[in-house]
Scaffold this motif. Structure first.
Motif, PDB file in Angstrom:
ATOM      1  N   LEU A  75       0.835  -1.208   0.000  1.00  0.00           N
ATOM      2  CA  LEU A  75       0.000   0.000   0.000  1.00  0.00           C
ATOM      3  C   LEU A  75       0.870   1.259   0.000  1.00  0.00           C
ATOM      4  CD1 LEU A  75      -2.801  -1.108   2.486  1.00  0.00           C
ATOM      5  CD2 LEU A  75      -3.101  -0.538   0.072  1.00  0.00           C
ATOM      6  N   THR A  76       1.952   1.217   0.776  1.00  0.00           N
ATOM      7  CA  THR A  76       2.865   2.373   0.825  1.00  0.00           C
ATOM      8  C   THR A  76       3.469   2.635  -0.558  1.00  0.00           C
ATOM      9  OG1 THR A  76       3.400   1.817   3.107  1.00  0.00           O
ATOM     10  CG2 THR A  76       4.891   3.342   2.012  1.00  0.00           C
ATOM     11  N   GLN A  77       3.873   1.560  -1.245  1.00  0.00           N
ATOM     12  CA  GLN A  77       4.463   1.723  -2.582  1.00  0.00           C
ATOM     13  C   GLN A  77       3.470   2.338  -3.559  1.00  0.00           C
ATOM     14  OE1 GLN A  77       7.282   1.667  -1.374  1.00  0.00           O
ATOM     15  NE2 GLN A  77       8.195   0.894  -3.239  1.00  0.00           N
ATOM     16  N   LEU A  78       2.226   1.874  -3.459  1.00  0.00           N
ATOM     17  CA  LEU A  78       1.188   2.377  -4.357  1.00  0.00           C
ATOM     18  C   LEU A  78       0.969   3.883  -4.138  1.00  0.00           C
ATOM     19  CD1 LEU A  78      -0.710   1.168  -6.480  1.00  0.00           C
ATOM     20  CD2 LEU A  78      -2.395   0.805  -4.688  1.00  0.00           C
ATOM     21  N   VAL A  79       0.782   4.260  -2.882  1.00  0.00           N
ATOM     22  CA  VAL A  79       0.467   5.673  -2.567  1.00  0.00           C
ATOM     23  C   VAL A  79       1.672   6.577  -2.861  1.00  0.00           C
ATOM     24  CG1 VAL A  79      -0.140   7.263  -0.692  1.00  0.00           C
ATOM     25  CG2 VAL A  79      -1.305   5.059  -0.873  1.00  0.00           C
ATOM     26  N   THR A  80       2.848   6.199  -2.346  1.00  0.00           N
ATOM     27  CA  THR A  80       4.018   7.072  -2.534  1.00  0.00           C
ATOM     28  C   THR A  80       4.428   7.126  -4.012  1.00  0.00           C
ATOM     29  OG1 THR A  80       5.506   5.232  -1.980  1.00  0.00           O
ATOM     30  CG2 THR A  80       4.952   6.764  -0.204  1.00  0.00           C
ATOM     31  N   GLY A  81       4.306   5.983  -4.710  1.00  0.00           N
ATOM     32  CA  GLY A  81       4.661   5.953  -6.140  1.00  0.00           C
ATOM     33  C   GLY A  81       3.798   6.903  -6.950  1.00  0.00           C
ATOM     34  N   VAL A  82       2.484   6.882  -6.685  1.00  0.00           N
ATOM     35  CA  VAL A  82       1.570   7.761  -7.428  1.00  0.00           C
ATOM     36  C   VAL A  82       1.871   9.231  -7.114  1.00  0.00           C
ATOM     37  CG1 VAL A  82      -0.848   8.455  -7.631  1.00  0.00           C
ATOM     38  CG2 VAL A  82      -0.245   6.036  -7.736  1.00  0.00           C
ATOM     39  N   ILE A  83       2.201   9.534  -5.856  1.00  0.00           N
ATOM     40  CA  ILE A  83       2.542  10.934  -5.505  1.00  0.00           C
ATOM     41  C   ILE A  83       3.819  11.366  -6.238  1.00  0.00           C
ATOM     42  CG2 ILE A  83       3.191  12.515  -3.631  1.00  0.00           C
ATOM     43  CD1 ILE A  83       1.433  10.802  -1.759  1.00  0.00           C
ATOM     44  N   LEU A  84       4.836  10.489  -6.238  1.00  0.00           N
ATOM     45  CA  LEU A  84       6.089  10.816  -6.941  1.00  0.00           C
ATOM     46  C   LEU A  84       5.819  11.073  -8.418  1.00  0.00           C
ATOM     47  CD1 LEU A  84       8.543   8.158  -5.416  1.00  0.00           C
ATOM     48  CD2 LEU A  84       8.614  10.629  -5.035  1.00  0.00           C
ATOM     49  N   GLN A  85       5.022  10.178  -9.011  1.00  0.00           N
ATOM     50  CA  GLN A  85       4.683  10.309 -10.429  1.00  0.00           C
ATOM     51  C   GLN A  85       3.969  11.640 -10.677  1.00  0.00           C
ATOM     52  OE1 GLN A  85       2.158   7.194 -11.859  1.00  0.00           O
ATOM     53  NE2 GLN A  85       2.379   7.784 -13.977  1.00  0.00           N
ATOM     54  N   GLY A  86       3.026  11.980  -9.792  1.00  0.00           N
ATOM     55  CA  GLY A  86       2.279  13.234  -9.927  1.00  0.00           C
ATOM     56  C   GLY A  86       3.200  14.441  -9.860  1.00  0.00           C
ATOM     57  N   LEU A  87       4.146  14.416  -8.926  1.00  0.00           N
ATOM     58  CA  LEU A  87       5.070  15.540  -8.772  1.00  0.00           C
ATOM     59  C   LEU A  87       5.960  15.688 -10.012  1.00  0.00           C
ATOM     60  CD1 LEU A  87       6.065  15.113  -5.011  1.00  0.00           C
ATOM     61  CD2 LEU A  87       4.786  17.018  -6.003  1.00  0.00           C
ATOM     62  N   LEU A  88       6.362  14.554 -10.596  1.00  0.00           N
ATOM     63  CA  LEU A  88       7.213  14.609 -11.789  1.00  0.00           C
ATOM     64  C   LEU A  88       6.418  15.082 -13.006  1.00  0.00           C
ATOM     65  CD1 LEU A  88       9.350  11.340 -11.505  1.00  0.00           C
ATOM     66  CD2 LEU A  88      10.184  13.680 -11.355  1.00  0.00           C
ATOM     67  N   GLU A  89       5.237  14.496 -13.193  1.00  0.00           N
ATOM     68  CA  GLU A  89       4.461  14.803 -14.407  1.00  0.00           C
ATOM     69  C   GLU A  89       3.886  16.215 -14.390  1.00  0.00           C
ATOM     70  OE1 GLU A  89       1.709  11.694 -15.402  1.00  0.00           O
ATOM     71  OE2 GLU A  89       3.309  10.373 -16.059  1.00  0.00           O
TER      72      GLU A  89
END
Ligand code: HEM
Length: 116
Positions: free
Chosen positions: A43-57
């Motif tokens: 769950l942590t990977q899912l949430v943090t990964g999506v936030i990282l992706q959002g910040l990059l994109e």
């Protein structure tokens, strides 16, 4: 935003440690399954990964997202999370769920490092 990105990246590594640690700790055990560390790590990977992706994109931080790489990682992580929930609901030896989650997690680590 750089500081936020770095904080979330640290949490991404902690999630990875929890997910992979929960897998590896059972390596020598005759009883294998999905433990809480694996579920919460997924769950942590899912949430943090999506936030990282959002910040990059969004361009909030420099670097630019490699869209196909992140889409592939997202798909694999969704599969890992579904496996975690299904595996937690079952009792007894769950070596299949355990092995699939560990294998897919390692695939994501390899993708994260080699797909540049
Ligand atoms: C089991 C799931 C996952 C694992 C094991 C994992 C692993 C990693 C690792 C090892 C890194 C560091 C790579 C480096 O700095 O060279 C990383 C970074 C990153 N991850 Fe994940 N990740 C997972 C899920 C996700 C998901 C679902 C997303 C978003 C869709 C995501 C997005 C990112 C981003 C944006 C970075 C930083 C930039 C990059 O290196 O591409 N990750 N991840």
């Amino acid at each position: 935003m750089e500081i936020l990105y770095n904080v979330v990246l640290v949490l991404h590594f902690i999630g990875l440690a929890s997910l992979l640690g929960g897998f590896l700790v059972q390596m020598a055990s005759p009883q294998k399954g999905v433990n809480p560390a694996m579920l919460h790590g997924a769950l942590t990977q899912l949430v943090t990964g999506v936030i990282l992706q959002g910040l990059l994109e969004s361009g909030a931080v420099e670097g630019g997202a490699i869209t196909w790489k992140l889409a592939t990682k997202l798909l694999i992580t969704v599969a890992v999370t579904v496996l975690a929930f299904l595996g937690r609901r079952k009792t007894g030896n769950q070596v299949g769920f355990w092995a699939a989650m560990g294998g897919l997690t390692m695939v994501n680590v390899v993708l994260a490092v080699f797909w540049t």
